[in-house]
Design a protein around this motif. Structure first.
Motif, PDB file in Angstrom:
ATOM      1  N   ILE A   1       0.858  -1.196  -0.288  1.00 39.85           N
ATOM      2  CA  ILE A   1       0.507   0.080  -0.005  1.00 39.85           C
ATOM      3  C   ILE A   1       0.581   1.081   0.120  1.00 39.85           C
ATOM      4  O   ILE A   1       0.572   2.137  -0.323  1.00 39.85           O
ATOM      5  N   ALA A   2       1.412   1.419   0.958  1.00 34.02           N
ATOM      6  CA  ALA A   2       3.022   1.980   0.532  1.00 34.02           C
ATOM      7  C   ALA A   2       3.904   2.602  -0.272  1.00 34.02           C
ATOM      8  O   ALA A   2       4.007   3.823  -0.612  1.00 34.02           O
ATOM      9  N   VAL A   3       4.109   1.457  -1.212  1.00 38.70           N
ATOM     10  CA  VAL A   3       4.741   1.572  -2.239  1.00 38.70           C
ATOM     11  C   VAL A   3       3.971   2.615  -3.588  1.00 38.70           C
ATOM     12  O   VAL A   3       4.144   3.358  -4.247  1.00 38.70           O
ATOM     13  N   LEU A   4       2.272   1.320  -3.384  1.00 35.69           N
ATOM     14  CA  LEU A   4       1.644   1.840  -4.151  1.00 35.69           C
ATOM     15  C   LEU A   4       1.145   3.559  -4.661  1.00 35.69           C
ATOM     16  O   LEU A   4       0.815   4.352  -5.147  1.00 35.69           O
ATOM     17  N   ALA A   5       0.813   4.234  -2.673  1.00 38.25           N
ATOM     18  CA  ALA A   5       0.254   5.486  -2.541  1.00 38.25           C
ATOM     19  C   ALA A   5       2.225   5.889  -3.218  1.00 38.25           C
ATOM     20  O   ALA A   5       1.724   7.115  -3.949  1.00 38.25           O
ATOM     21  N   LEU A   6       3.491   5.725  -2.699  1.00 34.80           N
ATOM     22  CA  LEU A   6       4.487   6.748  -3.482  1.00 34.80           C
ATOM     23  C   LEU A   6       4.356   6.571  -4.987  1.00 34.80           C
ATOM     24  O   LEU A   6       4.680   7.747  -5.791  1.00 34.80           O
ATOM     25  N   ALA A   7       3.862   5.428  -5.644  1.00 33.00           N
ATOM     26  CA  ALA A   7       3.790   5.237  -6.948  1.00 33.00           C
ATOM     27  C   ALA A   7       2.681   6.671  -7.731  1.00 33.00           C
ATOM     28  O   ALA A   7       3.150   7.302  -9.166  1.00 33.00           O
ATOM     29  N   ILE A   8       2.126   6.641  -6.441  1.00 30.90           N
ATOM     30  CA  ILE A   8       0.835   7.787  -7.849  1.00 30.90           C
ATOM     31  C   ILE A   8       1.369   8.925  -7.457  1.00 30.90           C
ATOM     32  O   ILE A   8       0.914  10.001  -7.874  1.00 30.90           O
ATOM     33  N   VAL A   9       1.935   9.286  -6.323  1.00 36.40           N
ATOM     34  CA  VAL A   9       2.737  10.952  -6.141  1.00 36.40           C
ATOM     35  C   VAL A   9       3.140  11.224  -7.131  1.00 36.40           C
ATOM     36  O   VAL A   9       3.901  12.013  -7.797  1.00 36.40           O
ATOM     37  N   LEU A  10       4.594  10.764  -7.380  1.00 40.18           N
ATOM     38  CA  LEU A  10       5.862  10.270  -7.970  1.00 40.18           C
ATOM     39  C   LEU A  10       5.468   9.546 -10.117  1.00 40.18           C
ATOM     40  O   LEU A  10       6.082   9.864 -11.025  1.00 40.18           O
ATOM     41  N   ASP A  11       3.866   8.831  -9.518  1.00 44.80           N
ATOM     42  CA  ASP A  11       3.715   8.814 -10.786  1.00 44.80           C
ATOM     43  C   ASP A  11       4.596   7.735 -11.560  1.00 44.80           C
ATOM     44  O   ASP A  11       4.922   7.973 -13.052  1.00 44.80           O
TER      45      ASP A  11
END
Length: 423
Positions: A378-388
Motif C-alpha cells: 500500500i505504501a509503495v503504491l501510494a508513492l507510485a501515485i505521487v511520483l507517477d
C-alpha cells in the motif's frame, strides 16, 4: 452480556456446516492472490488507466467481487443468524450460490481483461444471479430478526444498495455489448457510489458491531448510536445518488458529505469505545490491520471531500481510489485472519472434550509476512501515485502478491489442521 458469550452460547444451533463459510473464505484467499498477480504481470502502465475495459479493471473486480464480496457473502451467511437470533437456513442454497458466484467472478474478470464484452456479460449475469439469491436468504433472516437492530439496519441498507449496484452493473455490461441503455454518465457514478460505500461499506460497518465486540470481549455498542450512524450514511448515499442526476444544489452536495462524515465518525467512536472497554486488550496483528483500515477510511473521507469540492489537489483521484481499496481490503484481511481460526476451532471442538484452539490453527509466521508485505504494498503504491512511476506501481503489486501468497499459506495450514482434527 458480551457478544462473544451470546455467540458461543448459541453456537451449536447457529453454525453452518464448516464447508459452507470455508468455501467462500477459501475463494476470497485465491482471488486475493489473483488480484495482485494481475496487477504485477499485466501489460502496460495501469497508473494511466482512466476507464474502459482492460486488466486494471479486471484486477479491481478480483479484489472487490473476489475478495470483498466473497468474504461478505460467507461472513454474513454465518453471522446474520447470530445477529437475528435464528438458526441458519439455506446451506444448500449457499453452496449453489458459491458454485455460481465463484466462476462468475472469474469469467467477469477475464472478459474485462481481454476486452470481450460477451464473456464479461456471461460472468456478470452469473454474479448477479448469485448475489440476488444470497440477498433473498439474507432478507429472510432480517425479516425474522429478534435482536441487534443496528446490525440489521445496516444489513437492510446494504441489501438495498446491492440492487442499485446490480442494476447499474448490468446496464454497464449491456452498454459494452452495444445495447441502447442510459448513458454511462449516470450508471457509472451510481455503480461507483453504491458498490463500495453502499453494499460493501454498510455491510462492513454493520458486521463490525458484531465482530469487534466479539473479539475484544466487550459489550455491544450503543444501539441508538449505531442507528444514528446508519441513518447519516444512508442519507448521504441518497443525496449523493440524487446529485448524480443533477437535481441537487451545491449546498446539498456539501450536506451529503457532512452527513457521510458524521456517520463514519460516529462509527469509529463506537469502535474505539468497544476496544477501550473490552476485556481483551491484546488483539494481535489482525487488529493492527483493522485499525489501519479505519485510518484508510478517514483518508477516504478527506480525499472524497477534496474531490467533491473540486479542489485542485494533485493525484487526488487515484489517491482516493487507493485509500478506498486500502480501507475495505485491509479491514477484510484483518477480520478474515481472525474469524477463520475462530470458526474453525468451534467446528473442530464440536462433539469433543478438547479440540484445537484458534492459536493452534494459526500460522503465525505466514501472517507476520503478510502484514509486512501488505502494508509495504500500500505504501509503495501510494508513492507510485505521487511520483507517477509505473515501475514503482508494479513493484508494489509484486510485494502485494508476496503478501497474498503468505496469507494463502496461513489458510492452507488451517485447512490441514482441520483435516487432521477430523472436520
Amino acid at each position: 452480556m458480551t457478544v462473544a458469550s451470546a455467540f458461543l452460547g448459541g453456537a451449536s444451533g447457529r453454525l453452518l456446516p464448516a464447508s459452507v463459510p470455508l468455501r467462500f473464505f477459501g475463494s476470497a484467499v485465491a482471488y486475493h492472490v489473483l488480484g495482485w498477480l494481475v496487477l504485477a504481470v499485466a501489460p502496460g502502465d495501469w497508473l494511466a488507466f482512466r476507464g474502459g475495459l482492460g486488466w486494471p479493471l479486471a484486477a479491481l473486480h478480483l479484489f472487490t467481487l473476489g475478495v470483498l464480496g466473497m468474504t461478505a457473502l460467507g461472513a454474513a451467511a454465518q453471522l446474520l443468524p447470530v445477529a437475528t437470533r435464528q438458526s441458519p437456513v439455506g446451506a444448500r442454497a449457499l453452496a449453489w450460490i458459491w458454485g455460481l458466484y465463484t466462476p462468475g467472478v472469474a469469467l467477469l474478470a477475464l472478459g474485462m481483461g481481454l476486452a470481450l464484452p460477451a464473456l464479461l456479460a456471461l460472468g456478470g449475469v452469473a454474479v448477479a444471479a448469485a448475489l440476488a439469491t444470497w440477498a433473498t436468504l439474507a432478507a429472510k433472516h432480517l425479516r425474522g430478526a429478534r435482536g441487534m437492530p443496528g446490525v440489521c439496519a445496516h444489513a437492510w441498507s446494504a441489501l438495498a444498495s446491492l440492487f442499485v449496484l446490480l442494476a447499474s452493473a448490468l446496464l454497464l455490461a449491456a452498454g459494452w455489448l452495444g445495447w441502447d441503455v442510459p448513458g454511462r454518465q449516470l450508471t457509472l457514478p451510481l455503480h461507483l457510489l453504491f458498490a463500495p460505500f453502499g453494499f460493501m461499506g454498510l455491510l462492513a460497518l454493520g458486521l463490525s458491531y458484531l465482530l469487534v465486540p466479539m473479539f475484544a470481549l466487550s459489550r455491544p455498542p450503543r444501539e441508538s448510536t449505531q442507528l444514528a450512524s446508519c441513518a447519516c450514511i444512508v442519507a448521504a448515499l441518497l443525496l449523493a445518488g440524487a446529485a448524480v442526476f443533477g437535481v441537487l444544489p451545491d449546498l446539498l452536495h456539501a450536506l451529503a458529505w457532512t452527513l457521510g462524515a458524521t456517520g463514519v465518525l460516529l462509527h469509529l467512536h463506537l469502535m474505539r469505545r468497544a476496544l477501550a472497554t473490552g476485556m481483551r486488550k491484546e488483539l494481535g496483528r489482525s487488529f493492527v490491520l483493522v485499525k489501519l483500515a479505519w485510518g484508510a477510511l478517514l483518508a477516504t473521507l478527506v480525499l472524497g471531500g477534496v474531490l467533491w469540492a473540486g479542489l485542485a489537489l494533485p493525484h487526488a483521484e487515484p489517491a482516493f481510489g487507493l485509500a478506498l481499496l486500502a480501507w475495505l481490503l485491509t479491514f477484510v484481511l484483518g477480520i478474515l485472519q481472525r474469524i477463520l481460526p475462530f470458526l474453525a476451532a468451534l467446528h473442530a471442538a464440536a462433539g469433543k472434550r478438547r479440540g484445537p484452539t484458534a492459536s493452534m490453527l494459526t500460522h503465525d509466521k505466514a501472517l507476520h509476512v503478510h502484514l509486512r508485505c501488505h502494508l509495504a504494498a500500500i505504501a509503495v503504491l501510494a508513492l507510485a501515485i505521487v511520483l507517477d512511476a509505473g515501475w514503482l506501481a508494479r513493484a508494489g503489486a509484486v510485494i502485494g502478491l508476496a503478501g497474498a501468497v503468505a496469507f494463502s499459506v496461513f489458510h492452507l495450514h488451517l485447512l490441514r489442521k482441520l483435516r487432521a482434527a477430523g472436520v
